[in-house]
Each structure stands twice: as C-alpha cells, then as structure tokens.
Design a protein around this motif. Structure first.
Motif, PDB file in Angstrom:
ATOM      1  N   ARG A 198     -19.983 -36.635   7.977  1.00  0.00           N
ATOM      2  CA  ARG A 198     -18.644 -37.145   7.701  1.00  0.00           C
ATOM      3  C   ARG A 198     -18.341 -38.355   8.571  1.00  0.00           C
ATOM      4  NH1 ARG A 198     -16.871 -32.409   9.654  1.00  0.00           N
ATOM      5  NH2 ARG A 198     -15.310 -33.597  10.834  1.00  0.00           N
ATOM      6  N   THR A 199     -17.661 -39.320   8.013  1.00  0.00           N
ATOM      7  CA  THR A 199     -17.360 -40.548   8.753  1.00  0.00           C
ATOM      8  C   THR A 199     -16.223 -40.365   9.756  1.00  0.00           C
ATOM      9  OG1 THR A 199     -15.869 -41.283   6.983  1.00  0.00           O
ATOM     10  CG2 THR A 199     -18.165 -42.042   6.887  1.00  0.00           C
ATOM     11  N   ASP A 200     -15.492 -39.246   9.663  1.00  0.00           N
ATOM     12  CA  ASP A 200     -14.407 -38.988  10.612  1.00  0.00           C
ATOM     13  C   ASP A 200     -14.830 -38.009  11.707  1.00  0.00           C
ATOM     14  OD1 ASP A 200     -14.603 -36.730   9.065  1.00  0.00           O
ATOM     15  OD2 ASP A 200     -12.434 -36.487   8.750  1.00  0.00           O
ATOM     16  N   VAL A 201     -16.126 -37.837  11.889  1.00  0.00           N
ATOM     17  CA  VAL A 201     -16.641 -36.871  12.848  1.00  0.00           C
ATOM     18  C   VAL A 201     -16.356 -37.309  14.288  1.00  0.00           C
ATOM     19  CG1 VAL A 201     -18.938 -37.903  13.138  1.00  0.00           C
ATOM     20  CG2 VAL A 201     -18.667 -35.430  13.325  1.00  0.00           C
ATOM     21  N   ARG A 202     -16.241 -36.337  15.191  1.00  0.00           N
ATOM     22  CA  ARG A 202     -16.113 -36.596  16.624  1.00  0.00           C
ATOM     23  C   ARG A 202     -17.435 -36.273  17.317  1.00  0.00           C
ATOM     24  NH1 ARG A 202     -11.086 -35.167  14.880  1.00  0.00           N
ATOM     25  NH2 ARG A 202      -9.324 -36.374  15.719  1.00  0.00           N
ATOM     26  N   ALA A 203     -17.619 -36.829  18.492  1.00  0.00           N
ATOM     27  CA  ALA A 203     -18.897 -36.684  19.201  1.00  0.00           C
ATOM     28  C   ALA A 203     -19.263 -35.219  19.409  1.00  0.00           C
ATOM     29  CB  ALA A 203     -18.836 -37.401  20.541  1.00  0.00           C
ATOM     30  N   GLN A 204     -18.290 -34.386  19.756  1.00  0.00           N
ATOM     31  CA  GLN A 204     -18.584 -32.994  20.082  1.00  0.00           C
ATOM     32  C   GLN A 204     -19.022 -32.168  18.880  1.00  0.00           C
ATOM     33  OE1 GLN A 204     -15.696 -34.580  20.642  1.00  0.00           O
ATOM     34  NE2 GLN A 204     -13.911 -33.291  20.269  1.00  0.00           N
ATOM     35  N   ASP A 205     -18.991 -32.766  17.686  1.00  0.00           N
ATOM     36  CA  ASP A 205     -19.411 -32.042  16.479  1.00  0.00           C
ATOM     37  C   ASP A 205     -20.862 -32.319  16.087  1.00  0.00           C
ATOM     38  OD1 ASP A 205     -16.843 -30.908  16.131  1.00  0.00           O
ATOM     39  OD2 ASP A 205     -16.127 -32.757  15.186  1.00  0.00           O
ATOM     40  N   LEU A 206     -21.525 -33.204  16.810  1.00  0.00           N
ATOM     41  CA  LEU A 206     -22.891 -33.587  16.450  1.00  0.00           C
ATOM     42  C   LEU A 206     -23.931 -32.858  17.298  1.00  0.00           C
ATOM     43  CD1 LEU A 206     -22.621 -37.479  16.014  1.00  0.00           C
ATOM     44  CD2 LEU A 206     -22.396 -35.686  14.271  1.00  0.00           C
ATOM     45  N   THR A 207     -25.026 -32.457  16.648  1.00  0.00           N
ATOM     46  CA  THR A 207     -26.150 -31.880  17.371  1.00  0.00           C
ATOM     47  C   THR A 207     -26.963 -33.000  18.012  1.00  0.00           C
ATOM     48  OG1 THR A 207     -27.654 -32.008  15.490  1.00  0.00           O
ATOM     49  CG2 THR A 207     -26.294 -30.018  15.678  1.00  0.00           C
ATOM     50  N   VAL A 208     -27.906 -32.619  18.868  1.00  0.00           N
ATOM     51  CA  VAL A 208     -28.781 -33.612  19.490  1.00  0.00           C
ATOM     52  C   VAL A 208     -29.563 -34.366  18.420  1.00  0.00           C
ATOM     53  CG1 VAL A 208     -30.683 -33.950  21.114  1.00  0.00           C
ATOM     54  CG2 VAL A 208     -29.008 -32.144  21.529  1.00  0.00           C
ATOM     55  N   GLU A 209     -30.069 -33.635  17.426  1.00  0.00           N
ATOM     56  CA  GLU A 209     -30.842 -34.261  16.348  1.00  0.00           C
ATOM     57  C   GLU A 209     -30.000 -35.252  15.556  1.00  0.00           C
ATOM     58  OE1 GLU A 209     -32.626 -30.486  17.608  1.00  0.00           O
ATOM     59  OE2 GLU A 209     -30.602 -31.026  16.938  1.00  0.00           O
ATOM     60  N   GLN A 210     -28.739 -34.895  15.309  1.00  0.00           N
ATOM     61  CA  GLN A 210     -27.854 -35.808  14.570  1.00  0.00           C
ATOM     62  C   GLN A 210     -27.547 -37.064  15.382  1.00  0.00           C
ATOM     63  OE1 GLN A 210     -24.774 -32.864  13.740  1.00  0.00           O
ATOM     64  NE2 GLN A 210     -25.242 -32.975  11.542  1.00  0.00           N
ATOM     65  N   PHE A 211     -27.349 -36.897  16.678  1.00  0.00           N
ATOM     66  CA  PHE A 211     -27.137 -38.071  17.525  1.00  0.00           C
ATOM     67  C   PHE A 211     -28.316 -39.033  17.436  1.00  0.00           C
ATOM     68  CE2 PHE A 211     -23.594 -36.190  20.035  1.00  0.00           C
ATOM     69  CZ  PHE A 211     -22.808 -37.329  20.152  1.00  0.00           C
ATOM     70  N   ALA A 212     -29.526 -38.485  17.492  1.00  0.00           N
ATOM     71  CA  ALA A 212     -30.721 -39.321  17.425  1.00  0.00           C
ATOM     72  C   ALA A 212     -30.804 -40.044  16.091  1.00  0.00           C
ATOM     73  CB  ALA A 212     -31.966 -38.473  17.652  1.00  0.00           C
ATOM     74  N   GLU A 213     -30.482 -39.336  15.011  1.00  0.00           N
ATOM     75  CA  GLU A 213     -30.546 -39.949  13.689  1.00  0.00           C
ATOM     76  C   GLU A 213     -29.506 -41.058  13.541  1.00  0.00           C
ATOM     77  OE1 GLU A 213     -30.657 -38.650   8.950  1.00  0.00           O
ATOM     78  OE2 GLU A 213     -30.182 -37.143  10.493  1.00  0.00           O
ATOM     79  N   VAL A 214     -28.286 -40.798  14.000  1.00  0.00           N
ATOM     80  CA  VAL A 214     -27.232 -41.816  13.916  1.00  0.00           C
ATOM     81  C   VAL A 214     -27.609 -43.043  14.732  1.00  0.00           C
ATOM     82  CG1 VAL A 214     -24.837 -42.351  14.530  1.00  0.00           C
ATOM     83  CG2 VAL A 214     -25.387 -40.182  13.404  1.00  0.00           C
ATOM     84  N   TYR A 215     -28.128 -42.815  15.933  1.00  0.00           N
ATOM     85  CA  TYR A 215     -28.519 -43.948  16.783  1.00  0.00           C
ATOM     86  C   TYR A 215     -29.604 -44.786  16.116  1.00  0.00           C
ATOM     87  CZ  TYR A 215     -30.603 -46.624  20.573  1.00  0.00           C
ATOM     88  OH  TYR A 215     -31.107 -47.654  21.339  1.00  0.00           O
ATOM     89  N   ASN A 216     -30.611 -44.136  15.557  1.00  0.00           N
ATOM     90  CA  ASN A 216     -31.678 -44.884  14.890  1.00  0.00           C
ATOM     91  C   ASN A 216     -31.157 -45.635  13.668  1.00  0.00           C
ATOM     92  OD1 ASN A 216     -33.762 -44.188  16.665  1.00  0.00           O
ATOM     93  ND2 ASN A 216     -34.178 -42.272  15.604  1.00  0.00           N
ATOM     94  N   ASN A 217     -30.238 -45.021  12.942  1.00  0.00           N
ATOM     95  CA  ASN A 217     -29.634 -45.705  11.791  1.00  0.00           C
ATOM     96  C   ASN A 217     -28.884 -46.956  12.237  1.00  0.00           C
ATOM     97  OD1 ASN A 217     -30.615 -43.711  10.112  1.00  0.00           O
ATOM     98  ND2 ASN A 217     -28.658 -42.631   9.901  1.00  0.00           N
ATOM     99  N   LEU A 218     -28.167 -46.856  13.338  1.00  0.00           N
ATOM    100  CA  LEU A 218     -27.441 -48.015  13.863  1.00  0.00           C
ATOM    101  C   LEU A 218     -28.399 -49.133  14.257  1.00  0.00           C
ATOM    102  CD1 LEU A 218     -24.733 -46.211  16.027  1.00  0.00           C
ATOM    103  CD2 LEU A 218     -24.288 -47.694  14.057  1.00  0.00           C
ATOM    104  N   GLN A 219     -29.502 -48.778  14.882  1.00  0.00           N
ATOM    105  CA  GLN A 219     -30.470 -49.804  15.271  1.00  0.00           C
ATOM    106  C   GLN A 219     -31.092 -50.480  14.067  1.00  0.00           C
ATOM    107  OE1 GLN A 219     -30.451 -50.599  18.590  1.00  0.00           O
ATOM    108  NE2 GLN A 219     -28.867 -49.032  18.389  1.00  0.00           N
ATOM    109  N   HIS A 220     -31.379 -49.712  13.033  1.00  0.00           N
ATOM    110  CA  HIS A 220     -31.932 -50.300  11.803  1.00  0.00           C
ATOM    111  C   HIS A 220     -30.931 -51.254  11.155  1.00  0.00           C
ATOM    112  CE1 HIS A 220     -34.748 -46.575  11.476  1.00  0.00           C
ATOM    113  NE2 HIS A 220     -35.258 -47.514  12.241  1.00  0.00           N
TER     114      HIS A 220
END
Length: 382
Positions: free
Chosen positions: A351-373
């Motif tokens: 969800r685009t309205d998500v807060r940091a505390q709702d993400l797993t470690v794996e999701q954080f990694a995926e979001v970060y890689n998506n941002l870099q791409h």
C-alpha cells in the motif's frame, strides 16, 4: 483463511486472526513461557573453574561485593558497571555461547574477571578489553599465568574492532602457541574503519570469532551497529543487555509499538536468539531493570538480503522511522519524492499509505532496491 481463537476464561470474546499473526502470537507465547519457567541452567557442565587472583579467595562470584569493598574499589556509574555475581548464570552464559577450545573469543568488559575465568575453562583463545584503569591492573595480576588470555586496556568503542577481530582469529589459528600481544594503542582508529560492513581484508582461511560481552546498557546500540556487520569474520555475539531491549530485538514481527529501525537492522545482519533472563538481583550493584542474554548469529555478507548498497539501505531504514506517525512516502523526503516512493511500493505490492513500522525486513529491502532502480532509470532517461 482466517483462524478463530477462543481466549482463556474472562479474557474477552473470540478473536479472528490471519494465520501469520497466529504464528507470531504463539511464538511469543512460547518465548514468554520459557522465560517465566526458566529456573535452572541451560546445560550444567561438570567442570572445574579456576580460583585465581584477588577476587577468588572464596571461590565464588557471590563474594564480588565483599572483595570490591575490601579493595576499596567502587563500581563506576560512568562506565555502567554492574558485575554478575552468580556462578550458575556465568556458567550458563559460556554454555549458551557454545565456546570451545577451537574458538577465538573477544570478551568486552571483563571487569572483576567473573566471566573471564569461566571462559578460561574452555581453553579458547580469549582477548578481553577493559576500560577501567583500576580493574585492568587487577586483571593483569589475577590472570598473569593464563596463557590463552590477552588483555587490552581501552574503550572498545574507540578501538579498531576489525583489527581486534583479526587478531582473535589469528590467535585461534595459532592455538596452542603463545600469540604476541599487540600494544593496545595500535588498535585505535577512526570511526569509519570501525563500522566497515564487510570485514574486508580478513583471510577466509581463519576461523570466525565469537564475542561475549556484559555490556554497559547505554552502549548496546552503538556496539551492535559496529559488530553486526562483521558477519564475515564474527560468527556470533552473545551479549547481556536489558530484558526489554532483548525482547524487542529478537522479535521480527512488524506493526508492534516497539518495532523500530534497530529491529530491521538487527534482522538484516543477524538471526537473534533469546537465551534467558538474568534477574537484576544477580548483579552488583543492582541495576534498575532485569537483563537477558541474547545470541546474535551473524549473517555473512554473501548470504544477506541483496541490496544495492548496505550504507544506503541502512540510511533509508533510519530515515523511514524518523517520525513513526508519518507515512513512509513523507519520511523519505527529500531523498526520494512522493512519486518515487509510491512507485517503489506499488511495484512491491505494498500500500502506498504504509508506515515504516508495517514493513518486514524483506519488504524494506525490496522497496529500497526498487527506489534505486527508479533513480538509475530516471538518470539514464534524463
């Protein structure tokens, strides 16, 4: 499919949960039950602990207070000194850390040597770092005949931890031989070299190192940030920390009130295991809270979640938790625009309205890689 759970009598109506939530709830219940029911040792081993030096005339750690008073030595609040005075717990710590004669061990804050002498029983190669000017001299006198112990005088947070780890690994490779002790001044370095994430320059042929520490509670976070990335040369950290902090760090479940940036960082670099609670009464002076032993099993760089750069990933995680009530897309500005964050989240099916505390470690990694791409793509097209 959701699961219905009937609560215990008097605890409210039946509740409905997703299976993943049930898994985490039951895991936490088992963990809490184990903590409440633990009264005995992890494993009691039949070993003879050496009675050496000024602290051990009585042969028991319980004499710590009396021995310190007799020597006119007071625990220093400025150094966060609280000495464990229970030999059963000290023995359990060494057993839980799985220290053997094949290991190199860095002990942080040996203090009165209570834990040190239990470590010596294992015949491991031990490097102990003590900051206290008075206690280091006592330790040198106390353990002068211990051939498998090297003592360093200094602040562990001001030493070159990589070099210290390398020295410990070398000591293990040369087990059974006398390893020359390096002058402590040679271990001082800048903070940049202390926090390198890969442990580069270490020989892969050398055994990994274990770290055992009765840390001052106020340096737990900084110590972990320095040591957690050293998974290429350090296998495990077994450290005594505040009970509340221990509970928080070992639980990877998001959406908790105490789920923080350090939770994500801890599980990115390691697999933490809660060992057992240490009642505050087992320390002298008695601290304000209970302690706990946690083992952090460090993950080598090649086996961590793949991210574009670890420095950038950790920076993003810290920024994401800067204001808990804000959505992730707002916390990451101005490093990333709202559109970039929303695009990265959407690509990860989050969800685009998500807060940091709702993400797993794996999701954080995926979001970060998506941002870099996205950044690379936009730079190329621009």
């Amino acid at each position: 499919m959701r699961v219905n759970i009937q609560p215990h009598m008097g605890q409210g109506p039946m509740a409905t949960y997703w299976p993943s939530q049930v898994h985490h709830m039951r895991a936490r219940q088992l963990l809490c039950g184990a903590q409440r029911n633990r009264t005995g040792p992890v494993i009691r081993e039949d070993v003879t602990v050496p009675q050496v030096g000024w602290m051990w005339d009585s042969g028991s750690a319980s004499a710590t207070r009396k021995s310190l008073k007799a020597a006119n030595i007071k625990a220093k609040k400025s150094l966060g000194q609280n000495f464990c005075t229970d030999d059963n717990i000290l023995s359990d710590i060494v057993t839980a850390a799985r220290v053997t004669a094949a290991d190199a061990v860095i002990e942080v804050g040996p203090g009165t040597g209570n834990l040190t002498r239990h470590l010596l029983v294992t015949n491991a190669q031990i490097i102990a770092v003590e900051k206290d000017d008075t206690l280091i001299e006592r330790l040198r006198e106390q353990f002068q005949q211990a051939s498998n112990l090297q003592l360093h005088h200094g602040d562990v947070m001001q030493l070159d931890l990589q070099q210290l780890v390398q020295q410990a690994a070398t000591a293990t490779a040369a087990a059974g031989q006398q390893t020359p002790q390096q002058h402590p001044d040679a271990l001082h370095s800048s903070s940049t070299s202390r926090t390198s994430s890969s442990g580069a320059g270490q020989s892969p042929s050398k055994r990994k190192v274990k770290v055992v520490a009765n840390l001052p509670y106020n340096i737990t976070k900084d110590f972990l940030l320095s040591l957690l990335p050293q998974g290429d040369v350090v296998s495990e950290l077994s450290i005594m920390i505040q009970e509340e902090v221990a509970q928080r760090l070992v639980d990877p479940t998001p959406s908790r009130p105490d789920y923080r940036a350090m939770s994500v960082i801890t599980h990115y670099y390691s697999k933490p295991v809660y060992r057992f609670r240490i009642p505050k009464e087992k320390y002298y002076p008695v601290p304000g809270v209970d302690g706990a032993l946690v083992t952090f099993k460090l993950i080598p760089a090649a086996k961590r979640l793949p991210v574009a750069t670890e420095r950038g990933f950790i920076s993003m995680v810290n920024k994401a938790f800067s204001e808990r009530r804000k959505m992730l897309r707002n916390n990451l500005q101005p490093t990333y625009s709202t559109q970039q964050v929303e695009a990265a989240l959407s690509k990860a099916d989050i969800r685009t309205d998500v807060r940091a505390q709702d993400l797993t470690v794996e999701q954080f990694a995926e979001v970060y890689n998506n941002l870099q791409h996205l950044l690379v793509a936009q730079t190329s097209s621009g």
